[in-house]
Design an enzyme around this catalytic site. Sequence first.
Site, PDB file in Angstrom:
ATOM      1  N   ILE A   1      -5.250  46.455  -1.108  1.00 39.71           N
ATOM      2  CA  ILE A   1      -3.933  46.319  -1.733  1.00 39.71           C
ATOM      3  C   ILE A   1      -3.116  45.616  -0.649  1.00 39.71           C
ATOM      4  CG2 ILE A   1      -1.912  47.490  -2.679  1.00 39.71           C
ATOM      5  CD1 ILE A   1      -3.762  49.807  -3.494  1.00 39.71           C
ATOM      6  N   PRO A   2      -3.007  44.284  -0.739  1.00 41.03           N
ATOM      7  CA  PRO A   2      -2.557  43.467   0.394  1.00 41.03           C
ATOM      8  C   PRO A   2      -1.051  43.458   0.645  1.00 41.03           C
ATOM      9  CG  PRO A   2      -3.057  42.063  -1.458  1.00 41.03           C
ATOM     10  CD  PRO A   2      -3.410  43.463  -1.877  1.00 41.03           C
ATOM     11  N   CYS A   3      -0.534  44.578   1.125  1.00 40.78           N
ATOM     12  CA  CYS A   3       0.893  44.675   1.419  1.00 40.78           C
ATOM     13  C   CYS A   3       1.308  43.732   2.547  1.00 40.78           C
ATOM     14  CB  CYS A   3       1.276  46.117   1.726  1.00 40.78           C
ATOM     15  SG  CYS A   3       0.299  46.902   3.023  1.00 40.78           S
ATOM     16  N   HIS A   4       0.342  43.264   3.330  1.00 38.00           N
ATOM     17  CA  HIS A   4       0.663  42.319   4.415  1.00 38.00           C
ATOM     18  C   HIS A   4       1.107  40.963   3.865  1.00 38.00           C
ATOM     19  CE1 HIS A   4      -3.601  41.508   3.525  1.00 38.00           C
ATOM     20  NE2 HIS A   4      -3.352  40.271   3.934  1.00 38.00           N
TER      21      HIS A   4
ATOM     22  N   ASN B   1       5.724  49.449  -1.022  1.00 35.54           N
ATOM     23  CA  ASN B   1       4.856  48.664  -0.156  1.00 35.54           C
ATOM     24  C   ASN B   1       4.518  49.451   1.112  1.00 35.54           C
ATOM     25  OD1 ASN B   1       3.645  46.033  -0.078  1.00 35.54           O
ATOM     26  ND2 ASN B   1       5.015  45.510   1.602  1.00 35.54           N
TER      27      ASN B   1
END
Length: 185
Positions: free
Chosen positions: A133-136, A124
């Site tokens: 790529i929604p690592c949040h 991540n």
Amino acid sequence: MELSLDEVESPMGILLLAAGGGALHGLDFADCAPRFRRSLEARYGAVALRAAADPCGFSSRLKAYLGGDHGALAGIPVEPGGTAFQRRVWAELQRIPPGATRTYGHIAASLGQPSASRAVGLANGRNPICLVIPCHRVVGSGGELTGYSAGIERKRWLLAHEAGARGGSPERLGGAASPGRARER
């Protein structure tokens, strides 16, 4: 390698976007530009970044997302590089819908490796294409906001922004925006 570079204003600061061959290769905050460049060079060696307006239409889609169209980033083709495991993690992150969160443990279990939470966290943190790529959207096991390489305040803003789809109202970064207790779905 030559990639098109655009800058997009956001409430969290300027975003740098690198695209080429119909895919997004990098997306990061301008104050993280050295990391952005290192990520591209680690994958491609020497990289020439040429200024371009709205490469592949990705800047417009990013602006739409920032403007409240939370589905605008879905389906953008990405080329993040990475190991096979990292790519599996990043693909799983893309399955998390806007406004939802998952824990590192949930991601690991969904990959069939329930003991790999720490490895998921490391993957991540190496995500070279934030937001798309929604690592949040990944939170700690108790729902706490943890580990966002661009800063927890940005993570908080993004989650509040996406909560706006459910009736919340995000504020500019630096304000009191808070998504409340992050929820796993």
